[in-house]
Design a protein around this motif. Structure first.
Motif, mmCIF file in Angstrom:
data_model
loop_
_atom_site.group_PDB
_atom_site.id
_atom_site.type_symbol
_atom_site.label_atom_id
_atom_site.label_comp_id
_atom_site.label_asym_id
_atom_site.label_seq_id
_atom_site.Cartn_x
_atom_site.Cartn_y
_atom_site.Cartn_z
ATOM 1 N N LEU A 3 35.729 3.649 -17.873
ATOM 2 C CA LEU A 3 35.100 3.483 -16.555
ATOM 3 C C LEU A 3 36.164 3.353 -15.468
ATOM 4 C CD1 LEU A 3 32.685 3.004 -14.701
ATOM 5 C CD2 LEU A 3 32.720 0.588 -15.403
ATOM 6 N N ALA A 36 28.770 -4.040 -14.676
ATOM 7 C CA ALA A 36 29.454 -3.124 -15.594
ATOM 8 C C ALA A 36 30.525 -3.847 -16.401
ATOM 9 C CB ALA A 36 30.073 -1.970 -14.813
ATOM 10 N N ASP A 63 27.092 3.836 -15.319
ATOM 11 C CA ASP A 63 27.426 3.018 -16.479
ATOM 12 C C ASP A 63 26.151 2.551 -17.175
ATOM 13 O OD1 ASP A 63 29.534 1.219 -17.938
ATOM 14 O OD2 ASP A 63 27.918 -0.148 -17.342
#
Length: 634
Positions: free
Chosen positions: A101, A159, A121
């Motif tokens: 990410l 996330a 995500d």
């Protein structure tokens, strides 16, 4: 420079006094990747319900209160250093997910693009997806006027695996106390948040808040956003919020791997691809023995005073002191501790004024040294320190000779799985991120440029708790040697008492993968002794062979700025996660808690690791004199 040296003002050990000295002990290390896992436990601190007459968001999110006899349940009575194994949390997979990410976010340009990346995500999509019938958390957050950047911060939080910060699940009780799966409990609480916000009245385009605790909840949310914004901006060199969490998980993984592996000091060979690191007890100038050179070095320091600035890292929380205002009962920072009738900060400035007066007596010129002070928001630190300076009329030096820069607070984390510890919804427990943030923060806030405008080339750094550092030649000799020999970084050391909670100064010898040898002086913090196989607790232990680090330092400003301006983790030297001490905090009901935890910290003295000198072949003796780093012993 001509003239006789000033008489010695007497010798005082600068920090941890005791017996010890230099020796020939050498430690060998082979750095190889380690894998391990730590337990993960979703923890919940049960809280009593709020008074019936007030409305609170927390009333939607907290579970039913337990009987009074069991409101605070500890997870474990095991020592903080030990984390029992558990297979249900895969650290490596989580690190890999977040690293991927971070890479995608690094490739995004605008805030809108970054928001699009983090919105994709899996955890974010699960929590921010639409409910049946529409709405959802994104709409609820939009109802409290969050802009695109703030929504990005909230989604980064989720996330990073910290969605509980929005919900009020706290550290304290075992996961078994949940009566439903975590995911469904999480969603239920989020939907309650949606419904609460949707019920708020809208009048004339402005939201009408009641006199209950909704205002407090929204205020906490705004404070959380400010904290997240500071983390995202300051830790941009490692990937912002996501990078911060990756570093926390990596350090937690390493701490367990080291406990489960063979002691590094017994692992000297390693693979050919690994870095080979040795640490030696360094040879340095003993000012107490070579008094003639010490006086000469002090004269260099006095002569060079117009080229020097002063830096005070005062942002620490100083929890060990337990300092409290006798009138208000509020916790106080270390700089406010009374000593000989004055605060510690006043003592620092008085010591500096004494050196400036000595310069005036010798050269007939007035020298006003610029002072940069790093503060923080912990214990109202910044406000108290600036108010003290104003009250004392800037010590007669003028406000223009002071520059303040406030370090960000960082979240405390659980050692089991890196979960952020919170006191209630939207309120993580935050502490200063260590004095090592001083270099990057000084660059970000223009402190280096400010020093240059005052004509300064170097600076002395002094920790506020070291009250005797200016009672002898220590500071003058340290800065004199640094300026005279154009060194990049210097340490003032002293003999070390066994078992003292202080780091040690070491000579690093490292063989790089390219076959070259690197040398430099550095520091190993006492919290890292186990990592390096350094025994503790005995007067005959290996640590007694090394001098103590006192955090009395000299730095060349341009060299430090070069490191601080780098766009990688070098600008945050000596990152550690100390989980050996409990995290103490007060919840929203005024109850004090002490839980196992830690926070990501940096150490300012480890910027020296960026100043290693490289040689084509190994050096065996006398390398200290050739290095860009140096140290003196008092």
């Amino acid at each position: 420079m001509s003239g006789s040296a000033p008489p010695s003002l007497g010798r005082t050990t600068a920090a941890a006094a005791g017996s010890g000295g230099t020796g020939n002990n050498v430690l060998f290390f082979s750095f190889t990747p380690k894998t391990s896992s730590l337990p993960r436990s979703l923890l919940l601190l049960r809280r009593p319900p709020p008074p019936p007459s007030s409305f609170s968001l927390s009333s939607f999110l907290a579970p039913p209160p337990p009987p009074p006899c069991c409101r605070l349940t500890r997870v474990s009575t095991a020592p903080l250093e030990y984390v029992p194994p558990a297979p249900d949390f895969d650290f490596r997979s989580e690190i890999e997910r977040l690293a991927a990410l971070r890479t995608r976010l690094a490739g995004a340009g605008s805030v809108a693009q970054k928001l699009g990346v983090v919105s994709a995500d899996s955890r974010v999509k699960e929590l921010f997806g639409s409910r049946s019938g529409g709405g959802g958390l994104a709409g609820a957050l939009g109802a409290v006027d969050l802009d695109e950047g703030e929504l990005f911060l909230i989604k980064c939080l989720v996330a990073a695996g910290q969605g509980h910060v929005l919900l009020g699940a706290e550290v304290g009780a075992p996961a078994g106390d949940f009566r439903e799966p975590a995911k469904s409990s999480l969603k239920s609480a989020l939907y309650a948040l949606v419904e609460m916000i949707e019920r708020l009245d809208v009048n004339g385009g402005e939201r009408k808040m009641g006199v209950g605790s909704e205002d407090e909840d929204i205020g906490d949310l705004k404070k959380l956003l400010r904290t997240l914004g500071e983390i995202e901006r300051f830790y941009d060199c490692i990937g912002g919020i996501i990078g911060y969490q990756i570093m926390v998980l990596e350090l937690l993984t390493e701490s367990v791997s080291e406990r489960q592996s063979t002691n590094w000091s017994q692992n000297s060979k390693g693979s050919m691809e690994s870095q080979i690191l040795e640490i030696h007890s360094p040879a340095g100038l003993d000012l107490s023995q070579n008094t003639e050179y010490a006086s000469q070095a002090a004269l260099w320091g006095i002569e060079g005073l117009p080229n020097l600035g002063e830096i005070y890292p005062l942002g620490g929380s100083a929890d060990r002191l337990g300092l409290v205002d006798p009138d208000t009962g509020e916790c106080l920072p270390a700089a406010m501790l009374p000593y000989c009738g004055r605060t510690l900060l006043e003592g620092l400035v008085r010591d500096l004024q004494a050196r400036e007066y000595l310069y005036f007596k010798l050269y007939g010129k007035q020298c006003i040294t610029p002072i940069a002070i790093m503060t923080s928001g912990a214990k109202n630190n910044h406000e108290r320190i600036t108010s003290l300076c104003k009250k004392l009329e800037w010590f007669g030096r003028g406000q223009s000779s002071f520059q303040f820069f406030e370090q960000p607070l960082v979240p405390a984390v659980s050692p089991e799985d890196g979960q952020w510890i919170i006191t209630k919804s939207f309120v993580p427990v935050c502490k200063p991120g260590g004095h090592g943030v001083i270099w990057k923060l000084a660059y970000d806030r223009g402190i280096f440029e400010w020093f240059y405008k005052h004509g300064r080339k170097g600076a002395t750094i002094r920790q506020v708790s070291n009250v005797v550092a200016a009672t002898d030649l220590t500071l003058l000799a340290l800065s004199g040697i640094g300026l005279r020999h154009e060194k990049k970084f210097g340490f003032a050391s002293c003999k070390r008492s066994a078992g003292a909670t202080e780091g040690i100064n070491v000579l690093i010898e490292r063989k790089n993968r390219d076959g070259k040898w690197a040398y430099g002086l550095s520091c190993i913090e006492y919290t890292e002794f186990d990592k390096f196989g350094i025994a503790t607790g005995s007067s005959n232990s290996l640590q007694a062979e090394f001098p103590a680090n006192t955090n009395i330092l000299y730095v060349d400003l341009q060299s430090a700025e070069l490191v601080a301006s780098s766009k990688d983790k070098k600008s945050l030297p000596g990152m550690v996660l100390n989980i050996k001490k409990p995290i103490e905090y007060v919840d929203d009901f005024g109850n004090r808690h002490s839980v196992s935890g830690g926070r990501l910290e940096c150490t300012m003295q480890n910027i020296a690791d960026s100043f290693l000198n490289t040689y084509s072949s190994r050096r065996y003796k006398g390398v200290e004199d050739e290095l860009d780093t140096f140290f003196s012993v008092q």
